[in-house]
Design an enzyme around this catalytic site. Structure first.
Site: not given
Ligand code: PNS
Length: 170
Positions: A17, A41, A90, A128
């Site tokens: 990150h 979550k 990645r 993570s």
């Molecule tokens: O580090 P991660 O868990 O891969 O991050 C995922 C994240 C937080 C970027 C993604 O889940 C997100 O944008 N969540 C917010 C809710 C949202 O807007 N979802 C998109 C429409 S389904």
């Protein structure tokens, strides 16, 4: 001014990150590192801990803001006046999901452009979840997380492991 948002769970922030943060901070005038707080979550580290870890490892960067959100990314995007969403990729396995997310975000907000940055070689296999698993079994995480937060991560993982109600988080 070009502002980018780098969203993620950051549970916890890893060297992978940090690599994306450092590179994105050079590409944009301002970078908002956005900690997602999803009430559905469970995370190992609290919102405050995740934010503080990121702040601690980015003190050398001057154009960074760390914030958190618990709604739709596009709602935060509109409110913040940002221009771009940055995501790290990645491997090809990340691509399908991230591509889908970028399309959904664009559909929800037509200005929400996503820019993908390929991870560096070392970050390609890093996540993570892996860091937490290695720390759980007292493995060496020193090359996967910034030194400043290594001990806190180990302590946090052991804290969760000793709480039998929370073990499934790991
Ligand atoms: O580090 P991660 O868990 O891969 O991050 C995922 C994240 C937080 C970027 C993604 O889940 C997100 O944008 N969540 C917010 C809710 C949202 O807007 N979802 C998109 C429409 S389904």
């Amino acid at each position: 001014m070009r502002t980018a948002i780098y969203p993620g769970s950051f549970d916890p922030v890893t060297c992978g990150h940090l690599d994306i943060i450092e590179r994105a901070s050079k590409l944009f005038d301002k970078l908002i590192v956005l900690v997602s707080v999803n009430p559905l979550k469970q995370t190992c580290f609290t919102r405050e801990e995740r934010i503080e870890f990121i702040r601690r490892v980015t003190t050398h960067l001057t154009n960074i803001q760390v914030d958190s959100f618990d709604g739709l990314l596009t709602d935060y995007f509109k409110k913040s006046g940002a221009n771009v969403i940055v995501k790290g990729l990645r491997a090809m396995s990340d691509f399908e999901y991230e591509f889908q997310m970028s399309l959904v975000n664009k559909d929800l907000c037509c200005n929400a452009e996503t820019v993908f940055l390929p991870s560096d070689l070392a970050g390609t296999f890093l996540s993570s979840s892996m860091v937490k698993q290695i720390a759980l079994f007292n493995g060496d995480i020193s090359s996967y997380v910034p030194t400043e937060i290594e001990e806190d991560i180990k302590r946090g993982v052991q804290r969760i492991a000793s709480d039998k109600n929370k073990k499934e988080i790991l």
